[in-house]
Design an enzyme around this catalytic site. Structure first.
Site, mmCIF file in Angstrom:
data_model
loop_
_atom_site.group_PDB
_atom_site.id
_atom_site.type_symbol
_atom_site.label_atom_id
_atom_site.label_comp_id
_atom_site.label_asym_id
_atom_site.label_seq_id
_atom_site.Cartn_x
_atom_site.Cartn_y
_atom_site.Cartn_z
ATOM 1 N N THR A 106 110.936 89.606 136.147
ATOM 2 C CA THR A 106 110.025 89.541 134.996
ATOM 3 C C THR A 106 109.526 90.904 134.591
ATOM 4 O O THR A 106 109.279 91.162 133.404
ATOM 5 C CB THR A 106 108.840 88.627 135.361
ATOM 6 O OG1 THR A 106 109.351 87.317 135.549
ATOM 7 C CG2 THR A 106 107.785 88.596 134.275
ATOM 8 N N THR A 156 109.670 88.195 141.115
ATOM 9 C CA THR A 156 108.664 87.797 142.111
ATOM 10 C C THR A 156 109.082 86.573 142.912
ATOM 11 O O THR A 156 108.546 86.327 143.984
ATOM 12 C CB THR A 156 107.323 87.504 141.432
ATOM 13 O OG1 THR A 156 107.514 86.450 140.484
ATOM 14 C CG2 THR A 156 106.777 88.741 140.754
ATOM 15 N N ASP A 157 110.033 85.794 142.402
ATOM 16 C CA ASP A 157 110.375 84.535 143.085
ATOM 17 C C ASP A 157 110.849 84.760 144.516
ATOM 18 O O ASP A 157 110.474 84.002 145.410
ATOM 19 C CB ASP A 157 111.463 83.776 142.307
ATOM 20 C CG ASP A 157 110.926 83.189 141.018
ATOM 21 O OD1 ASP A 157 111.713 82.586 140.269
ATOM 22 O OD2 ASP A 157 109.716 83.360 140.766
ATOM 23 N N LYS A 217 104.403 84.564 147.735
ATOM 24 C CA LYS A 217 104.039 84.193 146.363
ATOM 25 C C LYS A 217 103.343 82.837 146.448
ATOM 26 O O LYS A 217 103.943 81.851 146.869
ATOM 27 C CB LYS A 217 105.279 84.134 145.476
ATOM 28 C CG LYS A 217 104.962 83.791 144.019
ATOM 29 C CD LYS A 217 106.190 83.906 143.129
ATOM 30 C CE LYS A 217 105.829 83.599 141.667
ATOM 31 N NZ LYS A 217 106.999 83.767 140.758
ATOM 32 N N GLU A 222 105.061 70.525 169.479
ATOM 33 C CA GLU A 222 105.501 69.250 168.890
ATOM 34 C C GLU A 222 106.893 68.837 169.352
ATOM 35 O O GLU A 222 107.407 67.788 168.979
ATOM 36 C CB GLU A 222 105.497 69.369 167.361
ATOM 37 C CG GLU A 222 104.109 69.358 166.758
ATOM 38 C CD GLU A 222 103.386 68.032 167.012
ATOM 39 O OE1 GLU A 222 102.143 68.057 167.146
ATOM 40 O OE2 GLU A 222 104.069 66.988 167.120
HETATM 41 N N1 DGL Z 1 112.952 84.400 137.343
HETATM 42 C C1 DGL Z 1 111.839 84.899 138.133
HETATM 43 C C2 DGL Z 1 112.318 86.061 139.012
HETATM 44 O O1 DGL Z 1 113.146 86.840 138.546
HETATM 45 C C3 DGL Z 1 110.721 85.365 137.260
HETATM 46 C C4 DGL Z 1 109.482 85.579 138.041
HETATM 47 C C5 DGL Z 1 109.067 87.041 138.101
HETATM 48 O O2 DGL Z 1 109.903 87.963 138.237
HETATM 49 O O3 DGL Z 1 107.851 87.232 138.094
HETATM 50 O O4 DGL Z 1 111.838 86.162 140.142
#
Ligand code: DGL
Length: 359
Positions: free
Chosen positions: A42, A122-123, A195, A316
């Site tokens: 992003t 971020t993913d 995240k 567990e």
């Molecule tokens: N498609 C997601 C990625 O590339 C967008 C999220 C982001 O980068 O914040 O991880």
């Protein structure tokens, strides 16, 4: 007479310009050399309008444009940029990680590179950061950064995040801290950050174990250090690897069976992380498939989907009897990374358990 005045004025101007150039050169010479490795996400994304903060396109803006969009960076570091990939990070794979790690280690071995910033979606940012935390062979700062709003958005967070990341990567205080994540004016350690929100700019949290510092006014302020081994203390070396062992995650939930476990093992998983409910509990309908997988040589790690806390060995499940490994506090997605690297060195569950208590 006039000529003499003119030549004196020229000489004075030349001297002034020379001093100015020397001062600028001296200033540049004092600045750290930071390389930005861009991978997409992003932070490199664009939306149709300035208010498009979801439904935008990730991985469209190149590294030079990212750098040019933040001219303030030139005041704090001598920056160069490389476009390593241009992908949305949900598509990040082992092959990308090996390319990135090898490029980072090559760059950091150069005396004229003081630190590295990786711009990333971020993913899976936390996963790339943890992988690099285990395979970077240098104490120099490596900072992973992204953004939650695309570059075209009102109050985009990418530019300030990038400015902060470059400052951090060029900072002597960041040396020896392991791979760091710089988001939202905060500094997180790669091992413990995750995240935690689908869309908000404060999404990266180190929850119970805590972030390790702030970046304020471009300066890093550290308040704690990680205790687990990383970078130069790590035993993992990917320099000669062209692939990583296949390791997958099977998620537990009410009514789960054994289909996923059996399918992953049949597809060739060499290691399997079970994202158990609670303290890594094994549902009765899943356990036999995990035991069978272990008997076929697949290394099983009991992790937990809850996100916090230690998965207790022999809590567990009787791990000693089952010959399973427990993930300590690592999330399932990070336990997968450590198990993958562990399997490049050993199949001994005793040795692998040591690794989960070390990194
Ligand atoms: N498609 C997601 C990625 O590339 C967008 C999220 C982001 O980068 O914040 O991880």
């Amino acid at each position: 007479m006039l000529f003499q005045k003119y030549s004196r004025a020229c000489a004075a101007l030349f001297a002034f310009l020379f001093l100015l150039a020397s001062a600028a050169q001296a200033q540049t010479a004092k600045l750290p050399n930071v390389t930005i490795l861009a991978t997409g996400g992003t932070i490199a994304g664009t939306g149709a309008t300035s208010t498009t903060t979801v439904g935008y396109t990730a991985a469209t803006v190149g590294v030079q444009a990212l750098i040019q969009a933040v001219p303030e960076i030139a005041r704090v570091a001598n920056v160069s940029g490389e476009q390593v990939f241009q992908i949305a990070s949900e598509n990040m794979g082992n092959e990308h990680w090996l390319i990135l790690a090898k490029r980072i280690n090559t760059l950091l071995a150069q005396p004229n590179v003081d630190g590295i910033v990786i711009t990333h979606g971020t993913d899976t940012l936390e996963e790339t950061a943890y992988f690099l935390n285990l395979v970077v062979r240098s104490r120099k700062p490596v900072v992973v950064v992204g953004s939650m709003r695309p570059s075209t958005a009102l109050s985009a967070d990418g530019p300030i995040n990038l400015y902060n990341a470059v400052n951090l990567a060029g900072s002597p205080q960041a040396v020896g801290k392991g791979v760091l994540v710089a988001m939202n004016d905060q500094i997180h350690a790669a091992r413990d950050v995750t995240k935690a929100n689908t869309t908000t700019t404060d999404t990266f949290r180190s929850t119970e174990l805590g972030m390790i510092g702030y970046i304020q006014g471009g300066k890093p302020f550290f308040y704690r250090e990680v205790t687990r081994k990383h970078t130069v203390e790590s035993e993992f070396d990917v320099s000669k690897l062209d692939a990583l062992p296949q390791v997958d995650v099977a998620y537990a939930y009410a009514n789960v069976g054994d289909v996923a476990v059996k399918a992953l093992v049949a597809a060739g998983a060499k290691g399997l992380v079970h994202a158990g409910v609670g303290n890594g509990s094994l549902p009765a309908k899943t356990k036999p498939a995990l035991v069978a997988a272990r008997s076929q040589g697949v290394v099983i790690v009991r992790s937990a989907r809850v996100g916090q806390g230690i998965v207790a060995r022999n809590g567990e499940a009787n791990d000693d009897q089952l010959d399973f490994v427990v993930s300590d506090t690592l999330s399932p997605q990070k336990a997968r990374i450590l198990l993958m690297l562990a399997l490049t060195k050993t199949n001994s569950t005793k040795d692998i358990q040591r690794m989960f208590h070390t990194y």
